[in-house]
Scaffold this motif. Structure first.
Motif, PDB file in Angstrom:
ATOM      1  N   THR A  16     -63.287 -27.853  30.478  1.00 35.79           N
ATOM      2  CA  THR A  16     -64.300 -27.545  29.473  1.00 35.79           C
ATOM      3  C   THR A  16     -65.238 -26.463  30.013  1.00 35.79           C
ATOM      4  O   THR A  16     -65.460 -26.376  31.212  1.00 35.79           O
ATOM      5  N   VAL A  17     -65.747 -25.664  29.094  1.00 37.32           N
ATOM      6  CA  VAL A  17     -66.779 -24.678  29.403  1.00 37.32           C
ATOM      7  C   VAL A  17     -67.905 -24.927  28.422  1.00 37.32           C
ATOM      8  O   VAL A  17     -67.703 -24.835  27.208  1.00 37.32           O
ATOM      9  N   ASN A  18     -69.051 -25.304  28.968  1.00 32.79           N
ATOM     10  CA  ASN A  18     -70.206 -25.616  28.134  1.00 32.79           C
ATOM     11  C   ASN A  18     -69.848 -26.637  27.043  1.00 32.79           C
ATOM     12  O   ASN A  18     -70.168 -26.465  25.870  1.00 32.79           O
ATOM     13  N   TYR A  19     -69.140 -27.682  27.461  1.00 31.78           N
ATOM     14  CA  TYR A  19     -68.757 -28.824  26.625  1.00 31.78           C
ATOM     15  C   TYR A  19     -67.657 -28.535  25.611  1.00 31.78           C
ATOM     16  O   TYR A  19     -67.357 -29.371  24.772  1.00 31.78           O
ATOM     17  N   ASN A  20     -67.031 -27.355  25.676  1.00 30.18           N
ATOM     18  CA  ASN A  20     -65.942 -27.014  24.770  1.00 30.18           C
ATOM     19  C   ASN A  20     -64.641 -26.944  25.558  1.00 30.18           C
ATOM     20  O   ASN A  20     -64.568 -26.225  26.563  1.00 30.18           O
ATOM     21  N   TYR A  21     -63.627 -27.668  25.101  1.00 31.65           N
ATOM     22  CA  TYR A  21     -62.334 -27.625  25.769  1.00 31.65           C
ATOM     23  C   TYR A  21     -61.727 -26.234  25.624  1.00 31.65           C
ATOM     24  O   TYR A  21     -61.835 -25.612  24.565  1.00 31.65           O
ATOM     25  N   ILE A  22     -61.099 -25.769  26.712  1.00 32.26           N
ATOM     26  CA  ILE A  22     -60.393 -24.491  26.652  1.00 32.26           C
ATOM     27  C   ILE A  22     -58.946 -24.715  27.069  1.00 32.26           C
ATOM     28  O   ILE A  22     -58.630 -25.667  27.771  1.00 32.26           O
ATOM     29  N   ASP A  23     -58.070 -23.826  26.628  1.00 32.14           N
ATOM     30  CA  ASP A  23     -56.653 -23.877  26.969  1.00 32.14           C
ATOM     31  C   ASP A  23     -56.411 -22.833  28.053  1.00 32.14           C
ATOM     32  O   ASP A  23     -56.464 -21.634  27.795  1.00 32.14           O
ATOM     33  N   MET A  24     -56.132 -23.293  29.271  1.00 35.77           N
ATOM     34  CA  MET A  24     -55.968 -22.392  30.408  1.00 35.77           C
ATOM     35  C   MET A  24     -54.695 -21.556  30.320  1.00 35.77           C
ATOM     36  O   MET A  24     -54.537 -20.603  31.064  1.00 35.77           O
ATOM     37  N   GLU A  25     -53.792 -21.884  29.412  1.00 43.08           N
ATOM     38  CA  GLU A  25     -52.542 -21.134  29.282  1.00 43.08           C
ATOM     39  C   GLU A  25     -52.502 -20.301  28.007  1.00 43.08           C
ATOM     40  O   GLU A  25     -51.482 -19.716  27.678  1.00 43.08           O
TER      41      GLU A  25
END
Length: 86
Positions: free
Chosen positions: A54-63
């Motif tokens: 997560t970045v600043n409480y938002n999930y991100i997709d690393m791929e």
């Protein structure tokens, strides 16, 4: 110097022996796992391959396209390994 905070939870915290690190910014999200592998050899196979980020409480997709996201001054990034219950 610009920095961001990286929080470790569950297995990530156990592996690193820490609950957080303060890391230099800016850095692309796609470069984060490589940086962590340098600091904590073996963390990729043992922890990172199954973590949510997560970045600043938002999930991100690393791929996905989120991998181009720039982690900047004051951001809060978290590594969240899968949690088992029982």
């Amino acid at each position: 110097m610009s920095t961001f905070k990286l929080l470790y939870f569950a297995a990530a915290s156990t592996y690193t022996g820490r609950d957080h690190d303060i890391l230099p910014a800016p850095i692309k999200a796609s470069e984060l796992f490589g940086l962590l592998e340098q600091r904590y050899p073996g963390i990729t196979d043992k922890v990172l391959t199954t973590c949510a980020v997560t970045v600043n409480y938002n999930y991100i997709d690393m791929e996905d396209s989120d991998a181009a996201l720039i982690l900047g001054q004051g951001d809060e990034v978290a590594l969240i390994p899968p949690v088992s219950s029982g």
